[in-house]
Design a protein around this motif. Structure first.
Motif, PDB file in Angstrom:
ATOM      1  N   GLY A   1      -8.911  33.562   5.129  1.00  0.00           N
ATOM      2  CA  GLY A   1      -7.806  32.932   5.704  1.00  0.00           C
ATOM      3  C   GLY A   1      -6.642  33.556   5.270  1.00  0.00           C
ATOM      4  N   ARG A   2      -5.342  32.737   5.611  1.00  0.00           N
ATOM      5  CA  ARG A   2      -4.138  32.859   5.246  1.00  0.00           C
ATOM      6  C   ARG A   2      -4.011  32.634   3.754  1.00  0.00           C
ATOM      7  N   SER A   3      -4.665  31.671   3.455  1.00  0.00           N
ATOM      8  CA  SER A   3      -4.463  31.207   1.954  1.00  0.00           C
ATOM      9  C   SER A   3      -5.632  31.120   1.113  1.00  0.00           C
ATOM     10  N   TRP A   4      -6.813  31.226   1.596  1.00  0.00           N
ATOM     11  CA  TRP A   4      -8.089  31.105   1.219  1.00  0.00           C
ATOM     12  C   TRP A   4      -8.738  32.306   1.267  1.00  0.00           C
ATOM     13  N   GLY A   5      -9.651  32.715   0.057  1.00  0.00           N
ATOM     14  CA  GLY A   5      -9.995  33.972  -0.194  1.00  0.00           C
ATOM     15  C   GLY A   5     -11.401  34.434   0.539  1.00  0.00           C
ATOM     16  N   PHE A   6     -11.597  35.521   0.665  1.00  0.00           N
ATOM     17  CA  PHE A   6     -12.855  36.037   1.537  1.00  0.00           C
ATOM     18  C   PHE A   6     -14.032  35.341   0.658  1.00  0.00           C
ATOM     19  N   ARG A   7     -15.005  34.996   1.918  1.00  0.00           N
ATOM     20  CA  ARG A   7     -15.958  34.007   1.753  1.00  0.00           C
ATOM     21  C   ARG A   7     -16.895  34.173   3.068  1.00  0.00           C
ATOM     22  N   PHE A   8     -17.980  33.783   2.885  1.00  0.00           N
ATOM     23  CA  PHE A   8     -19.054  33.590   4.001  1.00  0.00           C
ATOM     24  C   PHE A   8     -18.680  32.318   4.879  1.00  0.00           C
ATOM     25  N   LEU A   9     -18.295  32.409   6.110  1.00  0.00           N
ATOM     26  CA  LEU A   9     -18.000  31.364   7.023  1.00  0.00           C
ATOM     27  C   LEU A   9     -19.530  30.858   7.629  1.00  0.00           C
ATOM     28  N   LEU A  10     -20.400  31.819   8.248  1.00  0.00           N
ATOM     29  CA  LEU A  10     -21.680  31.773   8.398  1.00  0.00           C
ATOM     30  C   LEU A  10     -22.586  32.578   7.723  1.00  0.00           C
ATOM     31  N   ASP A  11     -23.799  32.064   7.196  1.00  0.00           N
ATOM     32  CA  ASP A  11     -24.667  32.831   6.519  1.00  0.00           C
ATOM     33  C   ASP A  11     -26.081  33.126   7.037  1.00  0.00           C
ATOM     34  N   GLY A  12     -26.133  33.339   8.608  1.00  0.00           N
ATOM     35  CA  GLY A  12     -27.271  33.423   9.269  1.00  0.00           C
ATOM     36  C   GLY A  12     -28.352  32.981   8.798  1.00  0.00           C
ATOM     37  N   GLY A  13     -28.227  31.630   8.315  1.00  0.00           N
ATOM     38  CA  GLY A  13     -29.472  30.854   7.905  1.00  0.00           C
ATOM     39  C   GLY A  13     -30.239  30.930   6.778  1.00  0.00           C
ATOM     40  N   GLN A  14     -29.437  31.879   5.973  1.00  0.00           N
ATOM     41  CA  GLN A  14     -29.949  32.039   4.659  1.00  0.00           C
ATOM     42  C   GLN A  14     -29.285  31.381   3.548  1.00  0.00           C
ATOM     43  N   SER A  15     -30.155  31.036   2.545  1.00  0.00           N
ATOM     44  CA  SER A  15     -29.315  30.305   1.347  1.00  0.00           C
ATOM     45  C   SER A  15     -28.531  31.259   0.428  1.00  0.00           C
ATOM     46  N   ASP A  16     -28.645  32.466   0.576  1.00  0.00           N
ATOM     47  CA  ASP A  16     -27.819  33.427  -0.017  1.00  0.00           C
ATOM     48  C   ASP A  16     -27.860  34.728   0.870  1.00  0.00           C
ATOM     49  N   PRO A  17     -26.590  34.816   1.507  1.00  0.00           N
ATOM     50  CA  PRO A  17     -26.535  35.977   2.634  1.00  0.00           C
ATOM     51  C   PRO A  17     -26.082  37.191   1.863  1.00  0.00           C
ATOM     52  N   LEU A  18     -25.742  37.136   0.441  1.00  0.00           N
ATOM     53  CA  LEU A  18     -25.259  38.378   0.053  1.00  0.00           C
ATOM     54  C   LEU A  18     -26.020  39.622  -0.061  1.00  0.00           C
ATOM     55  N   LEU A  19     -27.284  39.506  -0.126  1.00  0.00           N
ATOM     56  CA  LEU A  19     -28.042  40.746  -0.221  1.00  0.00           C
ATOM     57  C   LEU A  19     -28.032  41.417   1.362  1.00  0.00           C
ATOM     58  N   ASP A  20     -28.329  40.610   2.271  1.00  0.00           N
ATOM     59  CA  ASP A  20     -28.256  41.242   3.785  1.00  0.00           C
ATOM     60  C   ASP A  20     -26.797  41.855   3.790  1.00  0.00           C
ATOM     61  N   TYR A  21     -25.744  41.171   3.412  1.00  0.00           N
ATOM     62  CA  TYR A  21     -24.550  41.724   3.871  1.00  0.00           C
ATOM     63  C   TYR A  21     -24.165  43.027   2.834  1.00  0.00           C
ATOM     64  N   GLU A  22     -24.500  43.032   1.547  1.00  0.00           N
ATOM     65  CA  GLU A  22     -24.372  44.073   0.871  1.00  0.00           C
ATOM     66  C   GLU A  22     -25.445  45.386   1.313  1.00  0.00           C
ATOM     67  N   ARG A  23     -26.633  45.180   1.588  1.00  0.00           N
ATOM     68  CA  ARG A  23     -27.247  46.117   2.385  1.00  0.00           C
ATOM     69  C   ARG A  23     -26.664  46.690   3.411  1.00  0.00           C
ATOM     70  N   SER A  24     -26.160  45.849   4.501  1.00  0.00           N
ATOM     71  CA  SER A  24     -25.715  46.181   5.866  1.00  0.00           C
ATOM     72  C   SER A  24     -24.256  47.057   5.667  1.00  0.00           C
ATOM     73  N   PHE A  25     -23.599  46.576   4.743  1.00  0.00           N
ATOM     74  CA  PHE A  25     -22.420  47.214   4.442  1.00  0.00           C
ATOM     75  C   PHE A  25     -22.221  48.444   3.469  1.00  0.00           C
ATOM     76  N   ALA A  26     -23.387  48.737   2.896  1.00  0.00           N
ATOM     77  CA  ALA A  26     -23.471  49.749   1.583  1.00  0.00           C
ATOM     78  C   ALA A  26     -22.829  50.917   2.334  1.00  0.00           C
ATOM     79  N   HIS A  27     -21.746  51.601   1.464  1.00  0.00           N
ATOM     80  CA  HIS A  27     -21.240  52.920   1.523  1.00  0.00           C
ATOM     81  C   HIS A  27     -20.386  52.797   2.856  1.00  0.00           C
ATOM     82  N   LEU A  28     -19.978  51.697   3.216  1.00  0.00           N
ATOM     83  CA  LEU A  28     -18.704  51.523   4.507  1.00  0.00           C
ATOM     84  C   LEU A  28     -17.603  50.654   3.652  1.00  0.00           C
ATOM     85  N   GLU A  29     -17.602  50.284   2.483  1.00  0.00           N
ATOM     86  CA  GLU A  29     -16.603  49.569   1.928  1.00  0.00           C
ATOM     87  C   GLU A  29     -15.049  50.054   2.335  1.00  0.00           C
ATOM     88  N   ASP A  30     -14.783  51.165   2.432  1.00  0.00           N
ATOM     89  CA  ASP A  30     -13.573  51.605   2.633  1.00  0.00           C
ATOM     90  C   ASP A  30     -13.181  51.880   4.309  1.00  0.00           C
TER      91      ASP A  30
END
Length: 129
Positions: free
Chosen positions: A16-45
């Motif tokens: 947001g304007r003053s809050w940092g990067f975070r998950f707003l929706l988690d796809g129903g997962q307790s930890d969405p980070l793994l799916d996120y990292e797999r999906s965006f691997a090598h697309l960082e830039d």
């Protein structure tokens, strides 16, 4: 797609304007980070991207209204789309047309809040899905 479908079909990361990067929706997962990292691997830039992998779609685009954070950076919206909804997204343009209209109102309500929003602040529930 309805707002009630979103919590189970989308992982949504942004800032947001003053809050940092975070998950707003988690796809129903307790930890969405793994799916996120797999999906965006090598697309960082890549500021804008679409890619299908393992039945999911990674989708990134800059804020359609050009909103920026307090540091002046354009705000990106990153989604991992799953389920039937993923089958409908074949490009960044598809994502803008199909996903953005459903999340745009929720984001407009919270992007300039002082602190990060909760799912309740966004107005998405899973009760009816």
């Amino acid at each position: 797609m309805t707002a009630q479908d979103l919590p189970k079909s989308l992982i949504w990361a942004t800032r947001g304007r003053s809050w940092g990067f975070r998950f707003l929706l988690d796809g129903g997962q307790s930890d969405p980070l793994l799916d996120y990292e797999r999906s965006f691997a090598h697309l960082e830039d890549e500021p804008t991207t679409w890619r299908r992998t393992a039945g999911k779609v990674a989708l990134r685009f800059p804020d359609p209204l050009g909103r920026k954070d307090a540091a002046g950076r354009v705000i990106p919206h990153e989604f991992v789309v799953s389920g039937d909804l993923a089958d409908e997204i074949e490009s960044v343009e598809d994502g803008l047309q199909q996903i953005w209209p459903v999340v745009a109102g929720a984001y407009a309500r919270v992007w300039d809040a002082e602190g990060p929003p909760s799912v309740a602040d966004l107005g998405f529930t899973t009760q009816d899905s």
